[in-house]
Design an enzyme around this catalytic site. Structure first.
Site: not given
Ligand code: DON
Length: 338
Positions: A82, A85, A207, A259, A277
């Site tokens: 993430s 982003k 994405y 978040y 994540v």
């Molecule tokens: O969309 C997703 O689930 C992941 N590729 C990115 C999520 C992410 O890193 C959320 N952050 N904490």
């Protein structure tokens, strides 16, 4: 009441200078202190991420004048997730300008989890570019002549920030692509409300690819330092994003980057940040530093458990909170003044 002009116009205090030697020794101390912290859990909802080693840990700093230092597993590669982003938001702003991006994605924090399937009741926009729904909408705005061109433009953008050739981790991309049903559901919901166009699979692939960019902790610190340096990479001198959009990027990071922990983070750490994540966190100290921490064990809100603690301590020890008031004679931050 008459205001004395020089009180209004001249800052009565400036941020304390940071001693580089002290910073390096504090990084070593925090690394030793938090290495034993085993709380948290590796993200396993994307099967490839579950393979990460829970012991990986690194803290890196890049200054706006191009000095780099750090501790731990600095060269260990992992996927950016993430944190991407933030930079794709910058590219969308570059491609379309503030108004067009705002028409499709809001700038309100949600208080919900990053993967909540929720849109603003009235506008039908996703809440902000840092939650998954908003990020997919932002990614769908990236210009290009077909999927390959869009991916190449995105990789070129990442190259400006990291200063070397960027690579996508194919196993992670495939893993996200085959398991990302929630993200697909969000994309369909947004298509229903006209927030993204019908090229849903292309936007989702892009994405998943951006989330699968390979970085190490030093790269993340340099990406953060580029934002701290008004969009110019301090190692290469390349302008990674027009300076006029840095304020948009940092505002959204500040209010939404962590978040449903964003409020507490803003209160305690007081700096724009973004987590992912895979266990990365970037922190921007405007005009001064980029900080990155990597440790894959996540707390209940999906932020790196060690990373949060390290950043809280760094902010406190060096008086980095944006609204910190280091008045002359104050004992605050005395250790931080060189
Ligand atoms: O969309 C997703 O689930 C992941 N590729 C990115 C999520 C992410 O890193 C959320 N952050 N904490």
């Amino acid at each position: 009441m008459t205001l004395t002009p020089d009180i209004r116009l001249t800052p009565s205090f400036a941020p304390a200078p940071i001693s580089i030697d002290l910073l390096q020794s504090v990084l070593e101390e925090l690394y030793a202190q938090y290495r034993s912290l085993q709380s948290g859990k590796i993200a396993d909802y994307i099967p490839e991420l579950a393979k990460m080693n829970p012991d990986w840990f690194s803290i890196c700093v890049t200054t706006v004048d191009g000095q780099q230092f750090g501790v731990g597993d600095r060269e260990q590669q992992f996927t950016i997730q993430s944190i991407s982003k933030v930079f794709v938001h910058g590219l969308a702003l570059e491609d379309h300008g503030r108004d067009r991006v705002l028409a499709k994605v809001g700038v309100e924090p949600t208080g919900d989890a990053f993967n909540a399937i929720v849109l603003d009741e009235q506008s039908k926009r996703p809440y902000n570019p840092m939650v998954n729904a908003g990020a997919i909408a932002t990614t769908s705005l990236i210009k290009g002549n077909g999927a390959t061109d869009r991916l190449n433009r995105m990789l070129t953008m990442f190259q400006r920030y990291i200063g070397h050739e960027p690579y996508i981790d194919m196993p992670t991309f495939m893993s996200e692509r085959t398991t990302g049903h929630r993200n697909r559901a969000m994309a369909h919901l947004m298509l229903n409300f006209g927030m993204i166009d019908e090229k849903i699979d292309e936007a989702l692939d892009l994405y998943f690819q951006q989330c699968s960019l390979l970085v190490d902790c030093r790269d993340l610190a340099t990406m953060a330092a580029t934002l701290a340096n008004r969009g110019k990479n301090p190692l290469t001198g390349v302008q990674a994003v027009p300076a006029c959009y840095v304020r948009d990027i940092l505002s959204v990071m500040y209010t939404c980057g962590m978040y449903n922990f964003a409020g507490e983070w803003a209160y305690k750490v007081g700096l724009p940040a973004k987590s992912g994540v895979s266990g990365g966190i970037i922190v921007v100290v405007p005009d001064r530093l980029g900080i990155a921490v990597f440790s894959p064990l996540l707390d209940a809100r999906g932020n790196s458990a060690r990373g949060v603690r390290v950043c809280e301590e760094l902010s406190q020890r060096f008086g980095l909170h944006l609204f910190e008031c280091v008045m002359p004679g104050s004992p605050f931050g005395k250790d931080a003044i060189s």
